[in-house]
Design a protein around this motif. Structure first.
Motif, PDB file in Angstrom:
ATOM      1  N   LEU A   1       0.827  -1.210   0.000  1.00 58.00           N
ATOM      2  CA  LEU A   1       0.000   0.000   0.000  1.00 58.00           C
ATOM      3  C   LEU A   1       0.861   1.258   0.000  1.00 58.00           C
ATOM      4  N   THR A   2       1.994   1.224   0.692  1.00 60.90           N
ATOM      5  CA  THR A   2       2.893   2.383   0.685  1.00 60.90           C
ATOM      6  C   THR A   2       3.431   2.647  -0.712  1.00 60.90           C
ATOM      7  N   LEU A   3       3.811   1.590  -1.422  1.00 63.10           N
ATOM      8  CA  LEU A   3       4.319   1.754  -2.785  1.00 63.10           C
ATOM      9  C   LEU A   3       3.249   2.324  -3.705  1.00 63.10           C
ATOM     10  N   LEU A   4       2.022   1.821  -3.612  1.00 62.23           N
ATOM     11  CA  LEU A   4       0.951   2.309  -4.480  1.00 62.23           C
ATOM     12  C   LEU A   4       0.562   3.744  -4.136  1.00 62.23           C
ATOM     13  N   GLU A   5       0.620   4.104  -2.863  1.00 61.00           N
ATOM     14  CA  GLU A   5       0.350   5.493  -2.489  1.00 61.00           C
ATOM     15  C   GLU A   5       1.409   6.432  -3.059  1.00 61.00           C
ATOM     16  N   ASP A   6       2.660   5.992  -3.064  1.00 62.53           N
ATOM     17  CA  ASP A   6       3.724   6.814  -3.645  1.00 62.53           C
ATOM     18  C   ASP A   6       3.521   7.009  -5.144  1.00 62.53           C
ATOM     19  N   GLU A   7       2.888   6.051  -5.809  1.00 64.17           N
ATOM     20  CA  GLU A   7       2.624   6.178  -7.238  1.00 64.17           C
ATOM     21  C   GLU A   7       1.408   7.048  -7.532  1.00 64.17           C
ATOM     22  N   GLY A   8       0.673   7.452  -6.501  1.00 60.05           N
ATOM     23  CA  GLY A   8      -0.435   8.381  -6.684  1.00 60.05           C
ATOM     24  C   GLY A   8      -1.704   7.758  -7.218  1.00 60.05           C
ATOM     25  N   LEU A   9      -1.938   6.465  -6.976  1.00 59.02           N
ATOM     26  CA  LEU A   9      -3.157   5.823  -7.451  1.00 59.02           C
ATOM     27  C   LEU A   9      -4.337   6.204  -6.561  1.00 59.02           C
ATOM     28  N   TYR A  10      -5.536   6.148  -7.134  1.00 55.44           N
ATOM     29  CA  TYR A  10      -6.754   6.546  -6.440  1.00 55.44           C
ATOM     30  C   TYR A  10      -7.551   5.312  -6.014  1.00 55.44           C
ATOM     31  N   GLY A  11      -8.374   5.499  -4.961  1.00 53.15           N
ATOM     32  CA  GLY A  11      -9.283   4.449  -4.528  1.00 53.15           C
ATOM     33  C   GLY A  11      -8.612   3.252  -3.904  1.00 53.15           C
ATOM     34  N   LEU A  12      -7.421   3.425  -3.326  1.00 57.13           N
ATOM     35  CA  LEU A  12      -6.696   2.301  -2.746  1.00 57.13           C
ATOM     36  C   LEU A  12      -7.397   1.795  -1.488  1.00 57.13           C
ATOM     37  N   PRO A  13      -7.169   0.539  -1.115  1.00 59.59           N
ATOM     38  CA  PRO A  13      -7.757   0.021   0.125  1.00 59.59           C
ATOM     39  C   PRO A  13      -7.314   0.850   1.323  1.00 59.59           C
ATOM     40  N   ALA A  14      -8.235   1.038   2.256  1.00 61.76           N
ATOM     41  CA  ALA A  14      -7.945   1.876   3.420  1.00 61.76           C
ATOM     42  C   ALA A  14      -7.099   1.162   4.456  1.00 61.76           C
ATOM     43  N   SER A  15      -7.024  -0.162   4.402  1.00 63.64           N
ATOM     44  CA  SER A  15      -6.289  -0.917   5.413  1.00 63.64           C
ATOM     45  C   SER A  15      -5.789  -2.213   4.797  1.00 63.64           C
ATOM     46  N   PRO A  16      -4.819  -2.873   5.442  1.00 65.81           N
ATOM     47  CA  PRO A  16      -4.378  -4.187   4.947  1.00 65.81           C
ATOM     48  C   PRO A  16      -5.495  -5.214   4.893  1.00 65.81           C
TER      49      PRO A  16
END
Length: 605
Positions: free
Chosen positions: A328-343
């Motif tokens: 999730l940290t990697l995907l947040e750094d890539e700026g993607l939208y609608g990611l899961p809020a938790s593991p």
């Protein structure tokens, strides 16, 4: 005449521009005109002409024209033919059965919105940054057009893989042979009936089979001028075959645009936020993040000390929840939208997609005990090791043991083994030979089929970690090397950085090479026969990105590469730890000329 009418309203929208593209801090969401279904689900869908679909989407077409920046004639000549061919191919097909863009015409709308946001995001990007200003000026319009085409066709595979389209007489459309619009016109189809196939893993590369029917030949010739990499990056983004070190800007922009568009559509449709099925499209981003981390992150080297990944005879396991947090940290750094809020949300998406195998119907998390672990760890089990580890060359070797714990069954087998051991120690050796052990049929509960594991690479004496060729077509396969540094014959090392190397990377690499000259501290890199081995984690210790350094060195042609199509990454075991890194060619390191093979002793493991 229809084309003239389209140009009229596009030209009118062009004069009504209200904002400067260069000042936009966030994507502008166009007001969508949702087409009203003209039929019920059981009655099929009524096909529509390309002009009618364009008229339904005139709002997003106006936005595309403004983002493109040309006049009406340039837009009609360069962009509109591609858009018309795409709409002719998908016609009124929905994108999904009951998730995002599930209405008639949803696939066309999904492609147009994704292409618009990807094109708009190119304003803040620099393509071909190492080229001269005049070269960039010539290449930038082509890069922007390639980004638009990749966004338009990003979900084209859904028309080839997930649906079966037929008419009222049962005649089936063959998407590999002709576009849906041409098939409708040829057979005079009045109603379209869509049958959705069973849910399975998506195959995005199918889009390449339909691309010749959408991308005009003149456009392809325009993008391939001067032998640039635009078409290669565009096709990789459409097919999903992007390697992490390629630095594919087109793929990055299309991924951000598609997640934004789908997230907005699910939000506007009031899809339940907790439903993993509605967000199943995120599974491929989670899986791609795992593949990137296992190639680039030191903490994801399989079976290494404190690794997130453990591969045993019983399968591949991901440490929970730290492994999902890294993703999730990697995907947040890539700026993607609608990611899961938790593991937990991410785990539900992966289970729904069939990537994670739950331990039971009531419990998703497994208990594993890797070698050297003081206590059991919680982990998630991947459905097959190849879904993540197939990107590694050479393939990692599985531990010769089962690492998953199974509560009472494991304790029962341990107790039985201890009892037999005590009985054997209490019986004299002669009695053991005279009294054969009674034959007992194996318990049916012990008959458990394990997942296929990745076979170890056989060792070859004197190969120095390189497999010999078995035939004329097969390349050399690299192996994990046990590296033992010894005293070097040369006392001074320095970097011979070419001018084309990024100055920041050159400065950090020079400091790494200089550690070889300080005998009071452990070195950060290791000379070897083919060059200088530099672990990726030494860049992180100096507040630098190892992936960026790897890309910069690869672009400067400074790395020792293996067979075509393999990653420029090598694995070495040093002081009992498996390290992942790169090998810099000898000619770029001053001091290696006389060191030869005596500076490191590498034996095949």
């Amino acid at each position: 005449m229809a084309g003239v009418n389209i140009l009229k309203y596009l030209g009118w929208l062009g004069h009504d521009r209200q904002c400067d593209r260069g000042r936009q801090a966030a994507p502008i969401c166009p007001q969508r005109l949702l087409p009203q279904p003209a039929q019920t689900r059981d009655g099929g869908m009524r096909p529509r002409s390309v002009d009618a679909i364009l008229d339904d989407n005139r709002d997003i077409l106006g936005r595309i024209k403004l983002a493109y920046g040309g006049d009406g004639n340039a837009f009609a000549k360069e962009m509109l033919p591609l858009i018309r061919k795409y709409i002719a191919y998908v016609n009124v097909l929905p994108a999904t059965q009951d998730s995002f863009f599930a209405r008639p015409g949803g696939l066309a709308r999904l492609g147009l919105e994704t292409a618009f946001f990807a094109l708009q995001a190119t304003d803040s990007q620099i393509f071909a940054g190492r080229a001269t200003i005049s070269t960039r000026r010539q290449l930038e319009p082509r890069w922007r057009f390639g980004t638009f085409a990749a966004g338009l066709c990003a979900y084209l595979y859904r028309a080839l893989d997930t649906v079966v389209v037929s008419d009222e007489h049962g005649t089936v459309w063959h998407p590999y042979l002709t576009s849906l619009g041409e098939w409708i016109h040829k057979h005079s189809v009045g109603r379209l009936f869509v049958k959705w196939g069973e849910a399975r893993q998506e195959c995005r590369s199918l889009s390449l089979f339909a691309l010749p029917m959408i991308l005009p030949t003149d456009t392809l010739a325009y993008l391939t001028q001067d032998g640039s990499m635009i078409v290669a990056h565009m096709l990789a983004a459409i097919s999903g075959e992007v390697r992490y070190h390629d630095h594919n800007v087109i793929d990055h922009l299309v991924n951000r645009a598609s997640t934004l568009v789908i997230h907005r559509d699910l939000r506007d449709a009031d899809a339940p936020a907790g439903r993993a099925r509605a967000r199943a499209y995120l599974a491929r981003f989670l899986l791609n993040a795992m593949r990137e981390l296992v190639q680039s992150h030191q903490g994801w080297v399989p079976n290494a000390d404190r690794s997130r990944m453990w591969l045993g005879r019983d399968g591949l396991f991901l440490v929970w929840p730290n492994g999902i947090s890294d993703i999730l940290t990697l995907l947040e750094d890539e700026g993607l939208y609608g990611l899961p809020a938790s593991p937990v949300d991410a785990m539900e998406i992966l289970i729904d997609a069939g990537i994670i195998l739950p331990m039971s119907s009531d419990e998703s998390v497994w208990s594993i005990r890797p070698p050297g672990a003081p206590e059991p760890l919680e982990a998630l089990k991947l459905v097959t090791p190849g879904c993540v580890l197939a990107v590694l060359h050479p393939s990692p070797v599985a531990l010769d043991m089962n690492i998953a714990l199974n509560g009472s069954h494991e304790e029962e087998r341990t107790t039985e083994s201890d009892t037999k051991l005590r009985q054997a120690s209490a019986t004299p050796p002669q009695a053991q030979e005279e009294c054969p052990a009674p034959e007992t049929p194996p318990d049916a509960s012990d008959r458990q089929l394990s997942l296929p594991t990745i076979p170890p690479i056989p060792a070859v004496a004197g190969s120095a970690g390189i497999e010999p060729r078995t035939d004329g077509r097969q390349g050399k396969a690299k192996k994990v090397k046990h590296t033992e540094p010894i005293q070097s014959a040369i006392g001074h090392y320095s970097l011979r950085a070419p001018i084309r190397l990024n100055p920041g990377v050159a400065k950090i690499l020079q400091a790494i090479v200089q550690t070889l000259n300080d005998t009071t501290l452990p070195p950060a890199c290791y000379p070897m026969a083919s060059g200088l081995f530099v672990p990726l984690d030494v860049f992180a210790a100096r507040q630098a990105d190892g992936k960026m350094a790897l890309r910069a060195l690869a672009d400067a042609d400074m790395l020792v590469t293996g067979p075509a199509g393999t990653e420029p990454v090598e694995y070495h075991k040093l002081h009992g730890k498996q390290l992942v890194g790169m090998v810099i060619a000898r000619q770029f390191i001053e001091g290696l000329d006389g060191a030869g093979e005596t500076s490191i002793n590498s034996n095949a493991g």
